[in-house]
Design a protein around this motif. Structure first.
Motif, PDB file in Angstrom:
ATOM      1  N   THR A 171       6.347   6.601   8.268  1.00  0.00           N
ATOM      2  CA  THR A 171       5.915   6.186   9.601  1.00  0.00           C
ATOM      3  C   THR A 171       6.041   4.672   9.726  1.00  0.00           C
ATOM      4  O   THR A 171       6.265   3.965   8.736  1.00  0.00           O
ATOM      5  CB  THR A 171       4.451   6.580   9.861  1.00  0.00           C
ATOM      6  N   ARG A 172       5.883   4.190  10.937  1.00  0.00           N
ATOM      7  CA  ARG A 172       5.930   2.747  11.171  1.00  0.00           C
ATOM      8  C   ARG A 172       4.822   2.043  10.399  1.00  0.00           C
ATOM      9  O   ARG A 172       5.013   0.955   9.861  1.00  0.00           O
ATOM     10  CB  ARG A 172       5.801   2.460  12.667  1.00  0.00           C
ATOM     11  N   GLU A 173       3.649   2.679  10.334  1.00  0.00           N
ATOM     12  CA  GLU A 173       2.529   2.084   9.599  1.00  0.00           C
ATOM     13  C   GLU A 173       2.841   1.985   8.104  1.00  0.00           C
ATOM     14  O   GLU A 173       2.463   1.010   7.445  1.00  0.00           O
ATOM     15  CB  GLU A 173       1.256   2.901   9.824  1.00  0.00           C
ATOM     16  N   ASP A 174       3.523   3.008   7.567  1.00  0.00           N
ATOM     17  CA  ASP A 174       3.928   2.957   6.159  1.00  0.00           C
ATOM     18  C   ASP A 174       4.864   1.771   5.918  1.00  0.00           C
ATOM     19  O   ASP A 174       4.712   1.023   4.947  1.00  0.00           O
ATOM     20  CB  ASP A 174       4.646   4.249   5.758  1.00  0.00           C
ATOM     21  N   ALA A 175       5.841   1.618   6.802  1.00  0.00           N
ATOM     22  CA  ALA A 175       6.811   0.530   6.660  1.00  0.00           C
ATOM     23  C   ALA A 175       6.126  -0.829   6.739  1.00  0.00           C
ATOM     24  O   ALA A 175       6.447  -1.751   5.977  1.00  0.00           O
ATOM     25  CB  ALA A 175       7.893   0.647   7.734  1.00  0.00           C
ATOM     26  N   GLU A 176       5.165  -0.958   7.651  1.00  0.00           N
ATOM     27  CA  GLU A 176       4.438  -2.223   7.792  1.00  0.00           C
ATOM     28  C   GLU A 176       3.652  -2.543   6.522  1.00  0.00           C
ATOM     29  O   GLU A 176       3.629  -3.690   6.057  1.00  0.00           O
ATOM     30  CB  GLU A 176       3.485  -2.144   8.984  1.00  0.00           C
ATOM     31  N   GLY A 177       2.998  -1.529   5.957  1.00  0.00           N
ATOM     32  CA  GLY A 177       2.215  -1.750   4.748  1.00  0.00           C
ATOM     33  C   GLY A 177       3.071  -2.175   3.572  1.00  0.00           C
ATOM     34  O   GLY A 177       2.707  -3.076   2.809  1.00  0.00           O
ATOM     35  N   VAL A 178       4.224  -1.539   3.425  1.00  0.00           N
ATOM     36  CA  VAL A 178       5.129  -1.871   2.321  1.00  0.00           C
ATOM     37  C   VAL A 178       5.736  -3.257   2.529  1.00  0.00           C
ATOM     38  O   VAL A 178       5.860  -4.044   1.584  1.00  0.00           O
ATOM     39  CB  VAL A 178       6.221  -0.795   2.190  1.00  0.00           C
ATOM     40  N   MET A 179       6.102  -3.570   3.768  1.00  0.00           N
ATOM     41  CA  MET A 179       6.652  -4.894   4.056  1.00  0.00           C
ATOM     42  C   MET A 179       5.633  -5.982   3.732  1.00  0.00           C
ATOM     43  O   MET A 179       5.968  -7.005   3.119  1.00  0.00           O
ATOM     44  CB  MET A 179       7.073  -4.997   5.525  1.00  0.00           C
ATOM     45  N   GLY A 180       4.389  -5.766   4.123  1.00  0.00           N
ATOM     46  CA  GLY A 180       3.353  -6.751   3.842  1.00  0.00           C
ATOM     47  C   GLY A 180       3.155  -6.958   2.352  1.00  0.00           C
ATOM     48  O   GLY A 180       2.996  -8.087   1.881  1.00  0.00           O
ATOM     49  N   ALA A 181       3.182  -5.858   1.578  1.00  0.00           N
ATOM     50  CA  ALA A 181       3.001  -5.959   0.126  1.00  0.00           C
ATOM     51  C   ALA A 181       4.142  -6.739  -0.512  1.00  0.00           C
ATOM     52  O   ALA A 181       3.922  -7.574  -1.401  1.00  0.00           O
ATOM     53  CB  ALA A 181       2.909  -4.559  -0.483  1.00  0.00           C
ATOM     54  N   GLU A 182       5.371  -6.484  -0.066  1.00  0.00           N
ATOM     55  CA  GLU A 182       6.523  -7.181  -0.651  1.00  0.00           C
ATOM     56  C   GLU A 182       6.481  -8.670  -0.326  1.00  0.00           C
ATOM     57  O   GLU A 182       6.715  -9.520  -1.190  1.00  0.00           O
ATOM     58  CB  GLU A 182       7.826  -6.565  -0.147  1.00  0.00           C
ATOM     59  N   ILE A 183       6.167  -9.007   0.924  1.00  0.00           N
ATOM     60  CA  ILE A 183       6.175 -10.408   1.341  1.00  0.00           C
ATOM     61  C   ILE A 183       5.034 -11.187   0.696  1.00  0.00           C
ATOM     62  O   ILE A 183       5.213 -12.336   0.286  1.00  0.00           O
ATOM     63  CB  ILE A 183       6.115 -10.501   2.874  1.00  0.00           C
ATOM     64  N   ARG A 184       3.861 -10.576   0.585  1.00  0.00           N
ATOM     65  CA  ARG A 184       2.723 -11.284  -0.014  1.00  0.00           C
ATOM     66  C   ARG A 184       2.978 -11.663  -1.465  1.00  0.00           C
ATOM     67  O   ARG A 184       2.387 -12.614  -1.977  1.00  0.00           O
ATOM     68  CB  ARG A 184       1.458 -10.419   0.074  1.00  0.00           C
ATOM     69  N   ASN A 185       3.851 -10.935  -2.128  1.00  0.00           N
ATOM     70  CA  ASN A 185       4.137 -11.203  -3.534  1.00  0.00           C
ATOM     71  C   ASN A 185       5.477 -11.899  -3.737  1.00  0.00           C
ATOM     72  O   ASN A 185       5.983 -11.961  -4.857  1.00  0.00           O
ATOM     73  CB  ASN A 185       4.111  -9.885  -4.319  1.00  0.00           C
ATOM     74  N   GLN A 186       6.037 -12.423  -2.658  1.00  0.00           N
ATOM     75  CA  GLN A 186       7.311 -13.132  -2.709  1.00  0.00           C
ATOM     76  C   GLN A 186       7.079 -14.579  -2.279  1.00  0.00           C
ATOM     77  O   GLN A 186       6.678 -14.824  -1.144  1.00  0.00           O
ATOM     78  CB  GLN A 186       8.318 -12.441  -1.781  1.00  0.00           C
ATOM     79  N   PRO A 187       7.298 -15.554  -3.165  1.00  0.00           N
ATOM     80  CA  PRO A 187       7.022 -16.960  -2.819  1.00  0.00           C
ATOM     81  C   PRO A 187       7.721 -17.425  -1.547  1.00  0.00           C
ATOM     82  O   PRO A 187       7.198 -18.267  -0.824  1.00  0.00           O
ATOM     83  CB  PRO A 187       7.537 -17.725  -4.046  1.00  0.00           C
ATOM     84  N   GLU A 188       8.902 -16.877  -1.259  1.00  0.00           N
ATOM     85  CA  GLU A 188       9.640 -17.302  -0.068  1.00  0.00           C
ATOM     86  C   GLU A 188       9.177 -16.591   1.199  1.00  0.00           C
ATOM     87  O   GLU A 188       9.722 -16.820   2.277  1.00  0.00           O
ATOM     88  CB  GLU A 188      11.146 -17.064  -0.262  1.00  0.00           C
ATOM     89  N   LEU A 189       8.184 -15.695   1.074  1.00  0.00           N
ATOM     90  CA  LEU A 189       7.688 -14.949   2.236  1.00  0.00           C
ATOM     91  C   LEU A 189       8.817 -14.240   2.971  1.00  0.00           C
ATOM     92  O   LEU A 189       8.922 -14.299   4.197  1.00  0.00           O
ATOM     93  CB  LEU A 189       6.938 -15.871   3.210  1.00  0.00           C
TER      94      LEU A 189
END
Length: 210
Positions: A171-189
């Motif tokens: 779902t869109r909510e799943d995609a948002e959650g995964v995107m947030g997790a990846e970006i929060r742990n990536q120094p370049e955001l």
């Protein structure tokens, strides 16, 4: 732009990219985080004048909040026959193809964990599961100098559906959650082109259009 502080223009670019990927701007998502970062950075550089003296209202011991790399696109191949909807497991397997040679990093492990939690409904890391494999690979890769000796996303995510005790439609909510997790742990955001978050976003859009 790895050493460049986020500007309002950067935040606007991320808003545009997030809107293209997810169809809207998510409250608390990466675009919102970047917008907050621009406000903090702007506040840290404000100058006040007292008499003939100028001084900076800033926090010199703290780093500038948020750094940014412009998002780029990479093809994500998702198969969906007829009216079948794409599952989280299938989206992860798509990332295994589109970003097969990317060494696994902490941002990937975090995104994979977020995806596994949403697929299974279990907050705990499953022993021998895909999150456990990704976390172990990320730790090992951090100690490995040569990229060709590092474990790749393709190694971790191939046939990942067999490692998920449960699966669900993206779902869109799943995609948002995964995107947030990846970006929060990536120094370049930034998310990785064709990686876990990008594949989840593509799956969510495909499902939404059915």
């Amino acid at each position: 732009m790895a050493n460049k502080a986020i500007t309002p223009e950067d935040a606007a670019t991320m808003q545009s990219a997030e809107n293209m990927a997810l169809g809207h701007i998510h409250k608390g998502g990466p675009a919102a985080v970047m917008q907050s970062a621009t406000s903090v950075n702007r506040n840290r550089s404000l100058h006040q004048v007292t008499g003939d003296q100028h001084f900076t209202v800033s926090e010199p011991k703290l780093p500038v909040v948020g750094q940014y790399v412009h998002p780029t696109s990479a093809p994500v191949s998702l198969k969906s026959g007829g009216d079948d909807l794409v599952t989280i497991g299938e989206a992860l397997e798509a990332a295994a193809l589109s970003a097969a040679e990317k060494p696994v990093e902490q941002s990937d492990a975090a995104a994979i964990q977020a995806a596994e939690v949403r697929a299974t409904g279990r907050m705990q890391v499953i022993p021998g599961g895909v999150t456990a494999k990704a976390q172990g690979s990320a730790c090992q890769n951090a100690r490995t100098r040569r990229d060709k000796e590092k474990t790749k996303l393709g190694d971790v995510l191939t046939d990942v559906s067999s490692l998920l005790p449960k699966d669900k439609v993206v779902t869109r909510e799943d995609a948002e959650g995964v995107m947030g997790a990846e970006i929060r742990n990536q120094p370049e955001l930034a998310t990785y082109p064709g990686g876990v978050a990008a594949s989840m976003a593509a799956a969510a859009r495909l499902n939404q259009n059915k």
